[in-house]
Design a protein around this motif. Structure first.
Motif, PDB file in Angstrom:
ATOM      1  N   GLU A   1      -5.095   0.272   7.523  1.00 27.23           N
ATOM      2  CA  GLU A   1      -4.003   1.247   7.457  1.00 27.23           C
ATOM      3  C   GLU A   1      -4.381   2.473   6.627  1.00 27.23           C
ATOM      4  O   GLU A   1      -5.336   2.449   5.845  1.00 27.23           O
ATOM      5  CB  GLU A   1      -2.722   0.618   6.908  1.00 27.23           C
ATOM      6  CG  GLU A   1      -2.740   0.285   5.442  1.00 27.23           C
ATOM      7  CD  GLU A   1      -1.380  -0.265   4.978  1.00 27.23           C
ATOM      8  OE1 GLU A   1      -0.349   0.381   5.226  1.00 27.23           O
ATOM      9  OE2 GLU A   1      -1.376  -1.341   4.355  1.00 27.23           O
TER      10      GLU A   1
ATOM     11  N   HIS B   1      -1.201  -5.349  -0.308  1.00 24.71           N
ATOM     12  CA  HIS B   1      -0.692  -5.145   1.059  1.00 24.71           C
ATOM     13  C   HIS B   1       0.470  -6.085   1.383  1.00 24.71           C
ATOM     14  O   HIS B   1       0.451  -7.264   1.040  1.00 24.71           O
ATOM     15  CB  HIS B   1      -1.825  -5.376   2.066  1.00 24.71           C
ATOM     16  CG  HIS B   1      -1.363  -5.411   3.480  1.00 24.71           C
ATOM     17  ND1 HIS B   1      -0.952  -4.283   4.157  1.00 24.71           N
ATOM     18  CD2 HIS B   1      -1.221  -6.436   4.353  1.00 24.71           C
ATOM     19  CE1 HIS B   1      -0.591  -4.620   5.380  1.00 24.71           C
ATOM     20  NE2 HIS B   1      -0.747  -5.918   5.526  1.00 24.71           N
ATOM     21  N   ILE B   2       1.482  -5.533   2.055  1.00 26.13           N
ATOM     22  CA  ILE B   2       2.598  -6.347   2.545  1.00 26.13           C
ATOM     23  C   ILE B   2       2.421  -6.482   4.053  1.00 26.13           C
ATOM     24  O   ILE B   2       2.341  -5.474   4.762  1.00 26.13           O
ATOM     25  CB  ILE B   2       3.956  -5.666   2.283  1.00 26.13           C
ATOM     26  CG1 ILE B   2       4.134  -5.352   0.800  1.00 26.13           C
ATOM     27  CG2 ILE B   2       5.097  -6.535   2.776  1.00 26.13           C
ATOM     28  CD1 ILE B   2       5.315  -4.416   0.546  1.00 26.13           C
TER      29      ILE B   2
ATOM     30  N   CYS C   1       3.953  -6.789   7.151  1.00 27.88           N
ATOM     31  CA  CYS C   1       5.185  -6.739   7.965  1.00 27.88           C
ATOM     32  C   CYS C   1       4.885  -7.304   9.344  1.00 27.88           C
ATOM     33  O   CYS C   1       5.734  -7.905   9.973  1.00 27.88           O
ATOM     34  CB  CYS C   1       5.675  -5.301   8.112  1.00 27.88           C
ATOM     35  SG  CYS C   1       6.189  -4.559   6.566  1.00 27.88           S
TER      36      CYS C   1
ATOM     37  N   ASP D   1      -0.614   1.959  10.771  1.00 31.74           N
ATOM     38  CA  ASP D   1      -1.340   0.694  10.799  1.00 31.74           C
ATOM     39  C   ASP D   1      -2.092   0.565  12.117  1.00 31.74           C
ATOM     40  O   ASP D   1      -1.631   1.068  13.145  1.00 31.74           O
ATOM     41  CB  ASP D   1      -0.378  -0.490  10.700  1.00 31.74           C
ATOM     42  CG  ASP D   1       0.352  -0.533   9.372  1.00 31.74           C
ATOM     43  OD1 ASP D   1      -0.076   0.169   8.451  1.00 31.74           O
ATOM     44  OD2 ASP D   1       1.342  -1.269   9.272  1.00 31.74           O
TER      45      ASP D   1
ATOM     46  N   VAL E   1       0.854  -1.184   0.000  1.00 35.14           N
ATOM     47  CA  VAL E   1       0.000   0.000   0.000  1.00 35.14           C
ATOM     48  C   VAL E   1       0.897   1.244   0.000  1.00 35.14           C
ATOM     49  O   VAL E   1       0.574   2.264  -0.620  1.00 35.14           O
ATOM     50  CB  VAL E   1      -0.932  -0.029   1.233  1.00 35.14           C
ATOM     51  CG1 VAL E   1      -1.837   1.193   1.254  1.00 35.14           C
ATOM     52  CG2 VAL E   1      -1.770  -1.308   1.229  1.00 35.14           C
ATOM     53  N   CYS E   2       2.056   1.122   0.637  1.00 30.55           N
ATOM     54  CA  CYS E   2       3.030   2.232   0.621  1.00 30.55           C
ATOM     55  C   CYS E   2       3.501   2.496  -0.804  1.00 30.55           C
ATOM     56  O   CYS E   2       3.591   3.657  -1.230  1.00 30.55           O
ATOM     57  CB  CYS E   2       4.228   1.904   1.507  1.00 30.55           C
ATOM     58  SG  CYS E   2       3.817   1.903   3.258  1.00 30.55           S
TER      59      CYS E   2
ATOM     60  N   ASP F   1       3.012   6.086   6.998  1.00 32.98           N
ATOM     61  CA  ASP F   1       2.201   4.873   7.100  1.00 32.98           C
ATOM     62  C   ASP F   1       1.714   4.695   8.539  1.00 32.98           C
ATOM     63  O   ASP F   1       2.531   4.731   9.464  1.00 32.98           O
ATOM     64  CB  ASP F   1       3.094   3.679   6.679  1.00 32.98           C
ATOM     65  CG  ASP F   1       2.399   2.337   6.753  1.00 32.98           C
ATOM     66  OD1 ASP F   1       1.176   2.285   6.976  1.00 32.98           O
ATOM     67  OD2 ASP F   1       3.096   1.315   6.586  1.00 32.98           O
TER      68      ASP F   1
HETATM   69  N1  SME Z   1       1.562  -1.582   5.328  1.00 36.12           N
HETATM   70  C1  SME Z   1       2.578  -1.527   4.384  1.00 36.12           C
HETATM   71  C2  SME Z   1       3.787  -2.300   4.750  1.00 36.12           C
HETATM   72  C3  SME Z   1       4.596  -1.630   5.771  1.00 36.12           C
HETATM   73  S1  SME Z   1       4.192  -2.066   7.305  1.00 36.12           S
HETATM   74  O1  SME Z   1       2.904  -2.381   7.575  1.00 36.12           O
HETATM   75  C4  SME Z   1       5.056  -1.342   8.444  1.00 36.12           C
HETATM   76  C5  SME Z   1       2.184  -1.791   2.967  1.00 36.12           C
HETATM   77  O2  SME Z   1       1.450  -2.695   2.614  1.00 36.12           O
HETATM   78  O3  SME Z   1       2.681  -1.035   2.180  1.00 36.12           O
END
Ligand code: SME
Length: 163
Positions: A110, A100-101, A103, A129, A78-79, A127
């Protein structure tokens, strides 16, 4: 937290940030301070931090929370989407967002806000969350964009460090 309570907290946070940073210009100093004030103000903030633009990619910057991903490229997360589109992203359920990643598996929603320098160039994404679902809405977007615009785009910004 209802809308009025949220607004009241953001007004307090914006005032504290404005007072603290009125005469400051250093990018890292501002990022670290904004993280601390916001993280301690809102119980629904689980992870808060900046990913800084470096060579068309994102690298972890100042943050508060559990261990964050070190690098995120623009094609991921999402970043990455916020960096690519330069538009604030609100995700009510991260598990249903294919980009979405995860972490930290405790995150359920988020918001990611792009951050610009005085010349309008993207320098970072901010960011936040939450472990709650749908924790972020237009009120968060409005206040976070305003705080970040004020302290990175409209005020002095320095990034030069001397070793
Ligand atoms: N939410 C982010 C990843 C970074 S972490 O959650 C700290 C994303 O999907 O870009």
């Amino acid at each position: 937290m209802n809308k009025e309570q949220k607004i009241e907290k953001y007004e307090e946070a914006a005032f504290e940030i404005d007072s603290l940073l009125a005469n400051e210009s250093d990018m890292i100093l501002k990022m670290a301070s904004i993280n601390s004030i916001l993280k301690n103000k809102f119980e629904y903030y689980f992870w808060v931090g900046f990913y800084i633009v470096n060579n068309n990619s994102l690298i972890i910057g100042p943050y508060q929370g559990t261990l964050g991903c070190l690098y995120i490229n623009y094609e991921r997360g999402v970043c990455g989407r916020a960096a690519r589109t330069k538009v604030t992203q609100i995700v009510e359920d991260v598990h249903s967002d294919s980009e979405h990643i995860a972490c930290d598996s405790q995150s359920n929603s988020e918001i990611v806000v792009p951050v610009f320098d005085p010349s309008g160039r993207l320098i970072a994404v901010f960011d936040v969350d939450s472990t709650e679902f749908a924790a972020f809405d237009e009120t968060d977007k409005l206040y976070l964009e305003s705080i970040l615009n004020k302290h990175f785009q409209e005020n002095n910004l320095t990034t030069n460090w001397k070793w």
